[in-house]
Scaffold this active site. Structure first.
Site, short mmCIF file in Angstrom:
data_model
loop_
_atom_site.label_atom_id
_atom_site.label_comp_id
_atom_site.label_asym_id
_atom_site.label_seq_id
_atom_site.Cartn_x
_atom_site.Cartn_y
_atom_site.Cartn_z
CD GLU A 1 -3.24 0.49 2.10
OE1 GLU A 1 -4.28 -0.13 1.76
OE2 GLU A 1 -3.03 0.84 3.27
CG HIS B 1 7.80 -29.80 0.52
ND1 HIS B 1 8.37 -31.03 0.26
CD2 HIS B 1 8.47 -29.30 1.58
CE1 HIS B 1 9.34 -31.26 1.13
NE2 HIS B 1 9.41 -30.22 1.95
CE LYS C 1 -12.58 1.29 0.72
NZ LYS C 1 -12.15 2.24 1.76
#
Length: 442
Positions: free
Chosen positions: A284, A305, A419
């Site tokens: 951010e 793995h 948003k």
């Protein structure tokens, strides 16, 4: 007392990193004097000292919640919960749930999962629970939705008068929906200062109250951060300043070596959420203006793995920063077995951590040989003090690194894009034109 240690020896030469010395000094000055972009969000710089007068009140509030509650729900998203969860998960038993310790700390408001919220409400049914609601505005969708649901449930189960004593709000000092509600209802509150962004708020009441509720030593955490603030201060020579060196080395690897992805690696499973907090902090802060290292993380040896093949042999755009814990808090010795069907008797008598450390060293060497530079951060032991050091180390380096990159490390304009689309799709009042436009696209 030994501090956490940082080394870039397997990632860059001293000459390459020292070339950033003057630039880093200028960035440090911008942080301390507030002359750079985003200078209205620098409250975190001196927070380890500034927060100390509030610690007694935070601890007393935590003690009351711990006495009254079987479960405490921490409601927040992003920096409003990740820092607390990182510290709590690092310090608590790996099997806390099975041990039945009270109070249990759970989290809400970090997603919009209907099944998650249903299952949480089912868990809390007939339990005495408390709520810590964390939001500057009180209108961020995910935590606001969770708070309304859980506040309603708490009032139904305990009665409104009793529920009032079990809700704490951490919010803006004067404005916003959560501040208004807290004032109206008489909830206990703590303030999120205007000059502290969410991802830098773990050493404020945002992180400290949930950490204290989990039973951990917030004074030691803050003391560790304060110590690292000294170690990484503007007067510390570059060659002795770990945050300055980390910021310089990662920008060298990005800008001059073409390494676009940083993997934060741990060989201690309790550090998983430290990586999640770190990813928000750097993603951010730096991911803007078409720039920035992509922050990712892996848990070793587990992910050797699964992701190990790509890291060893895939595209060479990676570098790793390894967090190593020097001394575990417990000791387990590997036993001898007469049959030795698994062929592991050569490990008999060794501590499990010795095996882990050799896996760590072997992996670093293999990855360096495969073209993946490695840096290393060493914690003497996993406790509150050294987690405080680590948190401030990453925060200080993030501010410097963002300024080296040429971005504002303290805003997040891109967060609003989803948003706006979501509100338009939900027909939120005030979004009528946007709603028409986005639905036409669909």
């Amino acid at each position: 007392m030994q501090d956490i240690q940082f080394s870039y020896a397997k990632a860059a030469t001293a000459e390459a990193v020292n070339a950033y010395k003057t630039q880093v000094a200028n960035c440090q000055e911008m942080l301390v004097k507030g002359t750079g972009a985003g200078n209205d969000f620098l409250g975190w710089v001196n927070l380890p000292e500034d927060i100390k007068p509030q610690l007694a009140d935070i601890q007393a509030t935590a003690n009351l919640l711990r006495e009254k509650c079987e479960v405490i729900v921490c409601i927040g998203i992003g920096g409003s919960y990740l820092g607390a969860k990182a510290v709590n998960e690092a310090l608590m038993s790996s099997f806390e749930w099975l041990e039945g310790k009270k109070p249990a700390i759970v989290y809400a408001g970090q997603n919009i999962g209907e099944d998650y919220l249903f299952e949480l409400q089912a868990l809390l049914k007939n339990k005495r629970f408390g709520i810590i609601s964390i939001s500057k505005s009180g209108t961020t969708t995910e935590p606001a939705l969770a708070f309304r649901l859980l506040k309603t449930q708490l009032e139904q189960q305990q009665g409104k008068a009793e529920a009032k004593e079990l809700i704490v709000c951490i919010t803006d000092a004067k404005r916003g929906a959560l501040r208004t509600l807290a004032t109206q209802e008489g909830y206990k509150t703590f303030v999120i200062e205007d000059n502290i962004g969410g991802r830098f708020s773990v050493l404020s009441p945002v992180g400290l109250l949930p950490i204290a509720c989990a039973g951990f030593d917030i004074t030691a955490l803050v003391d560790g951060a304060a110590r690292m603030a000294e170690v990484c201060g503007i007067d510390t020579p570059f060659e002795e300043n770990p945050a300055a060196q980390y910021a310089a080395a990662r920008n060298f690897l990005y800008g001059e070596q073409g390494k676009k992805v940083e993997l934060l690696v741990n060989f201690h499973p309790k550090l998983h959420y430290v990586s999640e907090w770190w990813k928000q902090l750097y993603g951010e802060s730096e991911g803007k203006d078409g720039k920035g290292i992509f922050p990712a993380s892996v848990d070793f040896t587990t992910d050797l793995h699964s992701m190990g093949q790509y890291i060893q042999d895939g595209e060479r755009h990676l570098f790793e920063t390894v967090i190593s814990v020097e001394t575990p808090n417990h000791e387990v010795d590997f036993p001898h077995d007469e049959a030795n069907l698994d062929g592991l008797n050569f490990l008999a008598g060794k501590r499990v951590d010795e095996v882990n450390k050799m896996a760590e060293l072997g992996t670093m060497l293999a990855h360096v040989d495969g073209g993946v530079p490695n840096m290393k951060i060493t914690l003497p032991v996993l406790n509150e003090f050294y987690l405080g050091e680590l948190i401030y180390f990453f925060e200080r380096a993030c501010g410097i690194s963002g300024y080296i990159l040429g971005v504002n490390p303290f805003n997040q304009p891109g967060v609003e894009a989803y948003k706006k689309n979501m509100f338009a799709l939900l027909d939120k009042p005030g979004y009528e034109e946007a709603s028409k436009a986005i639905k036409a696209r669909l």
